[in-house]
Design a protein around this motif. Structure first.
Motif, PDB file in Angstrom:
ATOM      1  N   GLN A 134     -11.782  -0.427 -12.385  1.00 54.77           N
ATOM      2  CA  GLN A 134     -12.454  -0.143 -11.487  1.00 54.77           C
ATOM      3  C   GLN A 134     -12.696   1.196 -11.068  1.00 54.77           C
ATOM      4  O   GLN A 134     -13.990   1.820 -10.637  1.00 54.77           O
ATOM      5  CB  GLN A 134     -11.484  -0.727 -10.011  1.00 54.77           C
ATOM      6  CG  GLN A 134     -11.370  -2.072  -9.921  1.00 54.77           C
ATOM      7  CD  GLN A 134     -10.917  -2.542  -8.632  1.00 54.77           C
ATOM      8  OE1 GLN A 134     -11.525  -2.090  -7.444  1.00 54.77           O
ATOM      9  NE2 GLN A 134      -9.732  -3.213  -8.424  1.00 54.77           N
TER      10      GLN A 134
ATOM     11  N   ASP B 218      -6.528  -3.435 -14.311  1.00 54.64           N
ATOM     12  CA  ASP B 218      -7.913  -3.746 -13.418  1.00 54.64           C
ATOM     13  C   ASP B 218      -8.174  -2.317 -12.540  1.00 54.64           C
ATOM     14  O   ASP B 218      -9.224  -2.119 -12.473  1.00 54.64           O
ATOM     15  CB  ASP B 218      -7.025  -4.761 -12.428  1.00 54.64           C
ATOM     16  CG  ASP B 218      -7.976  -5.026 -11.345  1.00 54.64           C
ATOM     17  OD1 ASP B 218      -9.037  -4.462 -11.325  1.00 54.64           O
ATOM     18  OD2 ASP B 218      -7.684  -6.097 -10.472  1.00 54.64           O
ATOM     19  N   CYS B 219      -7.039  -1.608 -12.203  1.00 56.41           N
ATOM     20  CA  CYS B 219      -7.247  -0.434 -11.483  1.00 56.41           C
ATOM     21  C   CYS B 219      -8.078   0.483 -12.196  1.00 56.41           C
ATOM     22  O   CYS B 219      -9.113   1.200 -11.512  1.00 56.41           O
ATOM     23  CB  CYS B 219      -5.898   0.133 -11.164  1.00 56.41           C
ATOM     24  SG  CYS B 219      -6.149   1.451 -10.222  1.00 56.41           S
TER      25      CYS B 219
ATOM     26  N   THR C 226      -2.875  -6.528  -5.021  1.00 54.08           N
ATOM     27  CA  THR C 226      -3.700  -7.305  -5.376  1.00 54.08           C
ATOM     28  C   THR C 226      -5.053  -6.271  -5.829  1.00 54.08           C
ATOM     29  O   THR C 226      -4.907  -5.171  -5.468  1.00 54.08           O
ATOM     30  CB  THR C 226      -4.020  -8.470  -4.524  1.00 54.08           C
ATOM     31  OG1 THR C 226      -4.687  -7.507  -3.376  1.00 54.08           O
ATOM     32  CG2 THR C 226      -2.883  -9.210  -4.102  1.00 54.08           C
ATOM     33  N   HIS C 227      -6.001  -7.090  -6.523  1.00 53.86           N
ATOM     34  CA  HIS C 227      -7.212  -6.633  -6.643  1.00 53.86           C
ATOM     35  C   HIS C 227      -7.898  -5.824  -5.630  1.00 53.86           C
ATOM     36  O   HIS C 227      -8.296  -4.784  -5.540  1.00 53.86           O
ATOM     37  CB  HIS C 227      -8.283  -7.637  -7.378  1.00 53.86           C
ATOM     38  CG  HIS C 227      -9.877  -7.116  -7.584  1.00 53.86           C
ATOM     39  ND1 HIS C 227      -9.876  -6.283  -8.851  1.00 53.86           N
ATOM     40  CD2 HIS C 227     -10.712  -7.042  -7.040  1.00 53.86           C
ATOM     41  CE1 HIS C 227     -11.177  -5.931  -8.625  1.00 53.86           C
ATOM     42  NE2 HIS C 227     -11.680  -6.566  -7.557  1.00 53.86           N
ATOM     43  N   ASP C 228      -7.661  -6.747  -4.247  1.00 50.86           N
ATOM     44  CA  ASP C 228      -8.375  -6.342  -3.131  1.00 50.86           C
ATOM     45  C   ASP C 228      -7.906  -5.124  -2.595  1.00 50.86           C
ATOM     46  O   ASP C 228      -8.583  -4.241  -2.105  1.00 50.86           O
ATOM     47  CB  ASP C 228      -8.226  -7.679  -2.098  1.00 50.86           C
ATOM     48  CG  ASP C 228      -9.203  -8.706  -2.496  1.00 50.86           C
ATOM     49  OD1 ASP C 228     -10.036  -8.531  -3.494  1.00 50.86           O
ATOM     50  OD2 ASP C 228      -8.983  -9.823  -1.710  1.00 50.86           O
ATOM     51  N   HIS C 229      -6.399  -5.023  -2.471  1.00 55.81           N
ATOM     52  CA  HIS C 229      -5.732  -3.878  -2.236  1.00 55.81           C
ATOM     53  C   HIS C 229      -6.385  -2.539  -2.785  1.00 55.81           C
ATOM     54  O   HIS C 229      -6.608  -1.451  -2.391  1.00 55.81           O
ATOM     55  CB  HIS C 229      -4.275  -3.804  -2.463  1.00 55.81           C
ATOM     56  CG  HIS C 229      -3.281  -4.643  -1.696  1.00 55.81           C
ATOM     57  ND1 HIS C 229      -2.684  -5.711  -1.951  1.00 55.81           N
ATOM     58  CD2 HIS C 229      -3.263  -4.529  -0.324  1.00 55.81           C
ATOM     59  CE1 HIS C 229      -2.104  -6.355  -1.061  1.00 55.81           C
ATOM     60  NE2 HIS C 229      -2.275  -5.737   0.043  1.00 55.81           N
TER      61      HIS C 229
ATOM     62  N   GLU D 218      -9.196  -2.468  -4.236  1.00 54.95           N
ATOM     63  CA  GLU D 218     -10.447  -2.143  -3.931  1.00 54.95           C
ATOM     64  C   GLU D 218     -10.715  -1.367  -2.604  1.00 54.95           C
ATOM     65  O   GLU D 218     -11.412  -0.407  -2.363  1.00 54.95           O
ATOM     66  CB  GLU D 218     -11.243  -3.330  -3.752  1.00 54.95           C
ATOM     67  CG  GLU D 218     -12.593  -3.546  -4.095  1.00 54.95           C
ATOM     68  CD  GLU D 218     -13.387  -4.967  -4.333  1.00 54.95           C
ATOM     69  OE1 GLU D 218     -13.660  -5.312  -5.291  1.00 54.95           O
ATOM     70  OE2 GLU D 218     -13.040  -5.774  -3.318  1.00 54.95           O
ATOM     71  N   ARG D 219      -9.896  -1.718  -1.693  1.00 55.84           N
ATOM     72  CA  ARG D 219      -9.518  -1.284  -0.201  1.00 55.84           C
ATOM     73  C   ARG D 219      -9.377   0.417  -0.535  1.00 55.84           C
ATOM     74  O   ARG D 219     -10.044   1.209   0.021  1.00 55.84           O
ATOM     75  CB  ARG D 219      -8.543  -1.864   0.356  1.00 55.84           C
ATOM     76  CG  ARG D 219      -8.608  -1.583   1.911  1.00 55.84           C
ATOM     77  CD  ARG D 219      -7.633  -2.638   2.692  1.00 55.84           C
ATOM     78  NE  ARG D 219      -6.299  -1.592   3.106  1.00 55.84           N
ATOM     79  CZ  ARG D 219      -6.450  -0.930   4.165  1.00 55.84           C
ATOM     80  NH1 ARG D 219      -7.337  -1.044   5.088  1.00 55.84           N
ATOM     81  NH2 ARG D 219      -5.273  -0.081   4.743  1.00 55.84           N
TER      82      ARG D 219
ATOM     83  N   ASP E 272     -12.359   2.279  -2.289  1.00 56.43           N
ATOM     84  CA  ASP E 272     -13.491   2.311  -1.091  1.00 56.43           C
ATOM     85  C   ASP E 272     -13.082   3.523  -0.157  1.00 56.43           C
ATOM     86  O   ASP E 272     -13.955   4.432  -0.014  1.00 56.43           O
ATOM     87  CB  ASP E 272     -13.449   1.133  -0.249  1.00 56.43           C
ATOM     88  CG  ASP E 272     -14.078  -0.006  -1.075  1.00 56.43           C
ATOM     89  OD1 ASP E 272     -14.834   0.207  -2.209  1.00 56.43           O
ATOM     90  OD2 ASP E 272     -14.237  -1.182  -0.727  1.00 56.43           O
TER      91      ASP E 272
ATOM     92  N   GLU F 247       0.842  -1.129  -0.016  1.00 56.02           N
ATOM     93  CA  GLU F 247      -0.064   0.018  -0.066  1.00 56.02           C
ATOM     94  C   GLU F 247       0.839   1.369  -0.064  1.00 56.02           C
ATOM     95  O   GLU F 247       0.355   2.294   0.378  1.00 56.02           O
ATOM     96  CB  GLU F 247      -1.054  -0.125   1.166  1.00 56.02           C
ATOM     97  CG  GLU F 247      -1.821  -1.199   1.096  1.00 56.02           C
ATOM     98  CD  GLU F 247      -3.167  -0.993   1.748  1.00 56.02           C
ATOM     99  OE1 GLU F 247      -3.006  -0.731   3.003  1.00 56.02           O
ATOM    100  OE2 GLU F 247      -4.395  -1.240   1.309  1.00 56.02           O
TER     101      GLU F 247
END
Ligand SMILES: *Cc1c(COP(=O)(O)O)cnc(C)c1O
Length: 464
Positions: A371, A367-368, A444-447, A449-450, A453, A67
């Protein structure tokens, strides 16, 4: 020595705990009050020194974490880190072969490989330097020497030399124009297109304008991967203009050079072989501990002709190793052996390892962007060709640029105060956005997303 190893082991295992915030430094004036950093006549014991190391690590942003999106590097390159430690252990220096024999041979092999990637071929030469800024400085110095060989010994002699970079170029161009006596007013910021790439028509027009004033155009500095948006200037078209006027063509690939590793993406920097010199930072996308960079030159002998002077009476002996004394190509005398850490990590990863890294990061970038584009209130501010994602939070009810700037800066600061994710803000063509750099393969995709968000949530709270 054993004591040092114990401290290093505690630093890694205890003082940089898992899950610590990516950023946690208070403002400077506050931190200065919290820590006792005063030096004094009396020496101190190990306990004091350990406490200082602990604070040093505690308050430094953790650049190894996924991050950490703030700068043009992120993560940890373990072999490069090992190389950095060994470099200090050896304390080799790079002016002569004698005092850095293996380091010299490693640096020469790195320079061969870099020249191959850039397309300067077997004749290309180079020398490692302390960062992209210095690489750009040497690039401009080579150009000055090419245009006015007598500048080295006699100075400007009334000539006004003019250099051209894009309006998105790194500020090191200004530093170089200052240091080299060109004058920062004689560094022209050439207009860019909507995607942040230098406009060849604007470049040609600026050169004509300088010539009409009786000035001497001597340097065109293209950028491969601009610092804010990752744009690649058009090399072939600008090379034609450089050739027409006999101007040195330099490419600043400090950030975007490593794209050349990737078969899939190197088209962004096709034609790099048309340049005369090329700047490459190993401490950015290759993630080698700072500093490690190189200036590459297509013309053999150019570096020595431009940079050499002095030292022959005591340092550069005319013996069988004379050709291996890199000091005469450099503006430094003592120079850290940056080659080892780069060589070790390159040997470990191979060209393919770096290619995979670029390809992975390009896919996580895509991906980013996807999103961002599908989320309410988020918008891209520039095309993301490379690994920079510049976007902003824009609610429907705010259109004023100043208000949007304030809002997005506050989003960045709020995230920083809460420990991360760590991003920065930047301006592009009159608008301010959040600059996200994707340089860490742990992302990652989840990072993402976090992160997005959190940007949306904070943005919503601040604009209510
Ligand atoms: C970072 C950067 C530089 C400066 O490099 P340093 O190694 O920080 O001196 C120059 N040009 C570009 C395009 C950069 O992104």
């Amino acid at each position: 020595m054993q004591e040092n190893l114990e401290i290093l082991s505690r630093a890694i295992n205890e003082w940089m705990p898992e899950g610590r915030p990516v950023v946690q430094a208070p403002p400077a004036a506050e931190l200065e009050q919290m820590l006792d950093l005063k030096l004094s006549d009396e020496g101190s014991g190990r306990g004091t020194l350990e406490a200082a190391i602990q604070s040093y690590l505690h308050f430094n942003p953790d650049v190894s974490q996924a991050e950490f999106y703030k700068l043009l590097y992120s993560g940890q390159n373990k072999y490069a880190l090992l190389g950095d430690w060994i470099t200090s252990l050896s304390n080799a220096t790079m002016h002569t072969y004698q005092v850095g024999p293996v380091a010299t041979l490693m640096e020469l092999e790195l320079i061969r490989q870099w020249n191959k990637l850039v397309g300067f071929g077997d004749k290309g030469e180079g020398v490692m330097v302390a960062g992209g800024s210095q690489a750009n400085l040497i690039g401009m110095m080579l150009a000055r020497h090419h245009a006015c060989p007598e500048y080295k010994t006699k100075g400007a002699q009334g000539k006004t030399l003019v250099a051209y970079v894009s309006d998105q170029a790194h500020y090191s161009g200004q530093k170089a124009a200052n240091v080299l006596g060109i004058g920062t007013d004689n560094l022209i910021a050439v207009a860019t297109d909507d995607a942040g790439r230098m406009r060849p028509d604007a470049l040609a027009a600026e050169i004509e304008k300088s010539k009409a004033q009786g000035h001497t155009p001597f340097f065109i500095g293209l950028t491969a991967g601009t610092t804010v948006t990752g744009a690649y200037d058009p090399v072939a078209a600008c090379s034609e203009i450089a050739k027409t006027h006999g101007i040195w063509l330099h490419i600043d690939g400090a950030w975007g050079g490593p794209i050349l590793f990737s078969e899939q993406h190197r088209h962004l920097l096709a034609d790099s072989h048309l340049a005369d010199s090329f700047a490459w930072d190993a401490h950015k996308l290759m993630n080698v501990p700072i500093t490690a960079a190189v200036i590459l030159v297509k013309h053999p002998g150019a570096l020595k002709a431009c940079c050499s002077g002095g030292g022959g009476d005591y340092l550069f002996h005319a013996d069988e190793n004379a050709d291996y004394n890199l000091g005469e190509r450099s503006i430094q005398c003592g120079r850290r052996a940056d080659a080892l850490k780069v060589w070790l990590s390159w040997k470990a990863a191979g060209n393919n390892g770096f290619a995979e890294k670029i390809d992975f990061l390009q896919s996580i970038k895509a991906d980013c962007v996807a999103q961002i584009e599908e989320r309410d209130g988020l918008e891209m501010l520039a095309p993301a060709n490379y690994l920079n994602v510049l976007f902003r939070y824009k609610p429907d009810n705010i259109d004023d640029e100043q208000a949007l700037r304030k809002l997005n800066i506050e989003i960045c600061k709020t995230m920083m105060r809460s420990g991360g994710p760590y991003v920065d803000y930047a301006q592009y063509k009159g608008r301010t956005g959040i600059r996200l750099i994707l340089a860490n393969t742990e992302v990652t995709h989840d990072h993402l997303e976090r992160l997005l968000d959190k940007v949306q949530r904070i943005g919503m709270e601040l604009s209510e």
